[in-house]
Design an enzyme around this catalytic site. Structure first.
Site, mmCIF file in Angstrom:
data_model
loop_
_atom_site.group_PDB
_atom_site.id
_atom_site.type_symbol
_atom_site.label_atom_id
_atom_site.label_comp_id
_atom_site.label_asym_id
_atom_site.label_seq_id
_atom_site.Cartn_x
_atom_site.Cartn_y
_atom_site.Cartn_z
ATOM 1 N N LYS A 81 6.746 -0.247 6.691
ATOM 2 C CA LYS A 81 6.164 0.873 5.952
ATOM 3 C C LYS A 81 4.791 1.281 6.468
ATOM 4 C CE LYS A 81 9.303 1.525 2.622
ATOM 5 N NZ LYS A 81 9.931 2.813 2.292
ATOM 6 N N ASP A 139 8.318 0.552 -4.730
ATOM 7 C CA ASP A 139 8.990 -0.678 -5.135
ATOM 8 C C ASP A 139 8.316 -1.886 -4.496
ATOM 9 O OD1 ASP A 139 11.065 0.129 -6.880
ATOM 10 O OD2 ASP A 139 12.211 0.913 -5.195
#
Length: 325
Positions: free
Chosen positions: A65, A91
């Site tokens: 990410k 999340d």
């Protein structure tokens, strides 16, 4: 559940911009993540060569990410150079990456998480000096809360009217695909990706469908949060109810609207996996010294579930998007 679209390999889209690759190469601590061959698992699956792209350490964080977050934060702060707060929903890994990039750039971050996110993941985000708000609802509810908060939203989920920043995040993810090109001496027959809202899958689809390529693409989701597969079956965007899953980063109920055209046209196949199948894949990868987390292990479980659908496979790449918690 399974889905196949044989005509996907003939679909083409414009190639992705290339600026993110050079940007990442200039970041302190940047290095390509390993592409590790797994001969024992290849033999089990009847595949010539099986590789895993191991994202357990990327720019000092345990997931891919950081690629999307770093590029998007860079582009946002070019537009807004003042003392702004960056908001996002997560999340787990995306929020931590946004918080890290905000901290490194001397900015504040406010991260919204659904109540199902494990406490260690929340504490990891707080450790980046970010404010964390726990939402009593789903990931989609957290996205809505982040969008309404004061600050500039850095979200990987597109919606009508919010498309530019998710596009930058997708561009950032493309660096991973360029690394695979440089690390392999052949084009893979199949690339397997875990899917949440679909932004990372969009990056992979763009990479291979933005050029002439014979590579097939398989998306993998938890059977408790199969928003992409249900949408593919319906031929239109669908929202599905979600519950708890060890694949926390894939626990998403609605695909990104900006990713949807790529998912619909560019994926060769999609499959859902159970908690037990994911846990077994994670155990087997650990035995090969690839320390994937649940989302990172999902591609191996998905490949096992769909192996008979693909016939002869000489070279397969699994994208392990995160390290173990």
């Amino acid at each position: 559940m399974k889905f196949s679209r044989p005509e996907a390999r003939s679909w083409r889209c414009p190639p992705a911009p290339t600026g993110a690759r050079d940007f990442h190469a200039g970041l302190p601590g940047y290095a390509p993540t390993p592409l590790t061959e797994l001969p024992a698992l290849a033999a089990e699956l009847g595949i010539g060569h099986l590789f895993v792209k191991d994202e357990s350490s990327r720019l000092g964080l345990p997931a891919f990410k950081a690629l999307g977050a770093s590029w998007a934060v860079h582009r946002v702060l070019e537009r807004h150079p003042g003392q702004v707060t960056l908001t996002t929903a997560t999340d787990g890994n995306h929020g931590r990456a946004v918080a890290r990039m905000a901290r490194l750039r001397g900015r504040l971050a406010h991260v919204f998480v659904p109540h199902t996110v494990p406490e260690p993941a929340i504490e990891a985000i707080r450790a980046e000096n970010a404010q964390v708000t726990v939402v009593e609802g789903t990931y989609d509810d957290a996205v809505a809360a982040a969008a309404e908060a004061d600050g500039i939203l850095v979200q990987d989920m597109g919606r009508p009217g919010y498309e530019e920043v998710p596009g930058w995040i997708v561009e950032g993810y493309g660096t991973l695909c360029h690394e695979v090109d440089e690390q392999l001496d052949r084009e893979p027959d199949l690339v397997v990706v875990p899917v949440g809202v679909g932004s990372f899958a969009q990056a992979v689809i763009t990479h291979y469908r933005g050029r002439e390529s014979r590579t097939r693409l398989l998306a993998v989701e938890p059977d408790s949060a199969a928003c992409v597969l249900e949408s593919l079956k319906a031929g239109e965007l669908r929202t599905v109810p979600t519950g708890d899953t060890i694949m926390a980063g894939l626990n998403c109920g609605t695909p990104s609207t900006t990713s949807w055209p790529y998912l619909y046209n560019g994926l060769d196949a999609a499959v859902t996996i159970s908690e037990a199948e994911c846990a077994k894949a994670m155990q087997d990868l650990h035995a090969q010294n690839v320390h994937s987390g649940p989302c990172g292990a999902a591609p191996l479980a998905g490949l096992r579930a769909m192996r008979d659908e693909f016939g002869h496979l000489d070279t397969v790449v699994l994208i392990s998007t995160e390290g173990r918690p």
